[in-house]
Design an enzyme around this catalytic site. Structure first.
Site, PDB file in Angstrom:
ATOM      1  N   ILE A 152       1.072  -1.279   0.183  1.00  0.00           N
ATOM      2  CA  ILE A 152       0.096  -0.383   0.158  1.00  0.00           C
ATOM      3  C   ILE A 152       0.608   1.334  -0.033  1.00  0.00           C
ATOM      4  O   ILE A 152       1.482   1.358   0.962  1.00  0.00           O
ATOM      5  CB  ILE A 152      -0.842   0.073   1.769  1.00  0.00           C
ATOM      6  CG1 ILE A 152      -1.825  -1.542   1.438  1.00  0.00           C
ATOM      7  CG2 ILE A 152      -2.182   1.073   0.995  1.00  0.00           C
ATOM      8  CD1 ILE A 152      -2.582  -1.489   0.365  1.00  0.00           C
ATOM      9  N   PRO A 153       1.127   1.691  -1.326  1.00  0.00           N
ATOM     10  CA  PRO A 153       2.301   2.518  -1.056  1.00  0.00           C
ATOM     11  C   PRO A 153       1.687   4.125  -0.403  1.00  0.00           C
ATOM     12  O   PRO A 153       2.372   5.188  -1.372  1.00  0.00           O
ATOM     13  CB  PRO A 153       1.699   2.939  -2.819  1.00  0.00           C
ATOM     14  CG  PRO A 153       0.981   2.209  -3.180  1.00  0.00           C
ATOM     15  CD  PRO A 153       0.654   1.402  -1.964  1.00  0.00           C
ATOM     16  N   CYS A 154       2.022   4.056   1.078  1.00  0.00           N
ATOM     17  CA  CYS A 154       1.639   5.317   1.708  1.00  0.00           C
ATOM     18  C   CYS A 154       2.786   6.991   1.411  1.00  0.00           C
ATOM     19  O   CYS A 154       2.992   7.848   0.962  1.00  0.00           O
ATOM     20  CB  CYS A 154       1.218   4.956   2.973  1.00  0.00           C
ATOM     21  SG  CYS A 154       2.666   4.643   3.711  1.00  0.00           S
ATOM     22  N   HIS A 155       4.068   5.572   0.823  1.00  0.00           N
ATOM     23  CA  HIS A 155       5.056   6.690   0.487  1.00  0.00           C
ATOM     24  C   HIS A 155       5.032   7.244  -1.007  1.00  0.00           C
ATOM     25  O   HIS A 155       5.823   9.087  -1.007  1.00  0.00           O
ATOM     26  CB  HIS A 155       6.813   5.799   0.419  1.00  0.00           C
ATOM     27  CG  HIS A 155       6.139   5.107  -1.362  1.00  0.00           C
ATOM     28  ND1 HIS A 155       5.767   3.767  -0.896  1.00  0.00           N
ATOM     29  CD2 HIS A 155       6.614   5.213  -2.664  1.00  0.00           C
ATOM     30  CE1 HIS A 155       6.056   3.047  -2.141  1.00  0.00           C
ATOM     31  NE2 HIS A 155       6.339   3.988  -2.724  1.00  0.00           N
ATOM     32  N   ARG A 156       3.365   7.426  -1.024  1.00  0.00           N
ATOM     33  CA  ARG A 156       3.820   8.039  -2.640  1.00  0.00           C
ATOM     34  C   ARG A 156       2.432   9.347  -2.262  1.00  0.00           C
ATOM     35  O   ARG A 156       1.758  10.352  -2.995  1.00  0.00           O
ATOM     36  CB  ARG A 156       2.811   7.974  -4.091  1.00  0.00           C
ATOM     37  CG  ARG A 156       3.849   6.292  -4.757  1.00  0.00           C
ATOM     38  CD  ARG A 156       3.360   5.847  -5.189  1.00  0.00           C
ATOM     39  NE  ARG A 156       3.980   4.453  -5.635  1.00  0.00           N
ATOM     40  CZ  ARG A 156       3.678   3.242  -6.218  1.00  0.00           C
ATOM     41  NH1 ARG A 156       1.659   3.332  -6.399  1.00  0.00           N
ATOM     42  NH2 ARG A 156       4.346   2.203  -6.162  1.00  0.00           N
TER      43      ARG A 156
END
Length: 200
Positions: A152-156
């Protein structure tokens, strides 16, 4: 009676040692551990009470013998290794344990999972997408405890001013991941204007 066992699977990546905390019967991922340069440091993190609590474990975690690591876990770790080498990874909800999430938290993670590789959105944009335009802070709080980083690409998700914002793995790692994705994104000759974050 089915006895559920809880394990950790630690593996090397080009960013350091990463890990998967999982249960068996059925196989479910409880938490993804972001890379740590030192394997001992990552192992210490899995042994901490706070980490086990976040993952929903009430017992000590054991290393899973190599010959007993589930095939699903091996495939997932291989995909994570490939991601840190610059290959996009798809979110597969099938094996992610989301039982500890509220419906609103789940909606945040679903919206974030749809942010494509090489792109970014702001916390406010995610809040608007889930129908709560004033809940940018809630989005940030939810992502701070995201149990499945990278998947879940929360870094984006970045701040409205274009700065990276917080990340459970630290701002430096967040910026490295955004830079990694931007490099591949541009290599494929796609427009890079969608990446508005600042990387000093």
């Amino acid at each position: 009676m089915v006895i559920n066992m809880f394990y950790r699977h630690i593996f090397p990546t080009s960013f350091g040692y990463a890990g998967i905390l999982f249960q068996t019967r059925p196989f479910l991922v409880k938490r993804i551990l972001l890379p740590h340069w030192n394997k001992a440091g990552l192992l210490a993190r899995t042994a901490s009470c706070s980490e086990k609590k976040r993952a929903g474990f009430t017992q000590d975690l054991s290393p899973c013998p190599k010959e007993e690591v589930p095939g699903e876990c091996l495939r997932l770790s291989a995909n994570i290794q490939a991601y840190f080498r610059g290959k996009p990874i798809k979110t597969n909800w099938t094996f992610l344990d989301i039982t500890g999430l509220t419906p609103l938290q789940h909606s945040v993670l679903e919206a974030v999972a749809d942010v494509a590789y090489g792109e970014v959105k702001t916390y406010s944009e995610i809040a608007a997408e889930i129908g709560r335009p004033r809940a940018a802070r809630f989005v940030g709080t939810t992502l701070a405890s995201n149990p499945f980083p990278v998947l879940i690409p929360c870094h984006r998700i970045i701040r409205a001013d274009g700065s990276a914002g917080g990340f459970s793995g630290g701002t430096n790692l967040k910026e490295r991941l955004l830079t990694l994705e931007r490099r591949l994104f541009c290599t494929h000759r796609r427009p890079c204007s969608g990446l508005q974050h600042r990387v000093e």
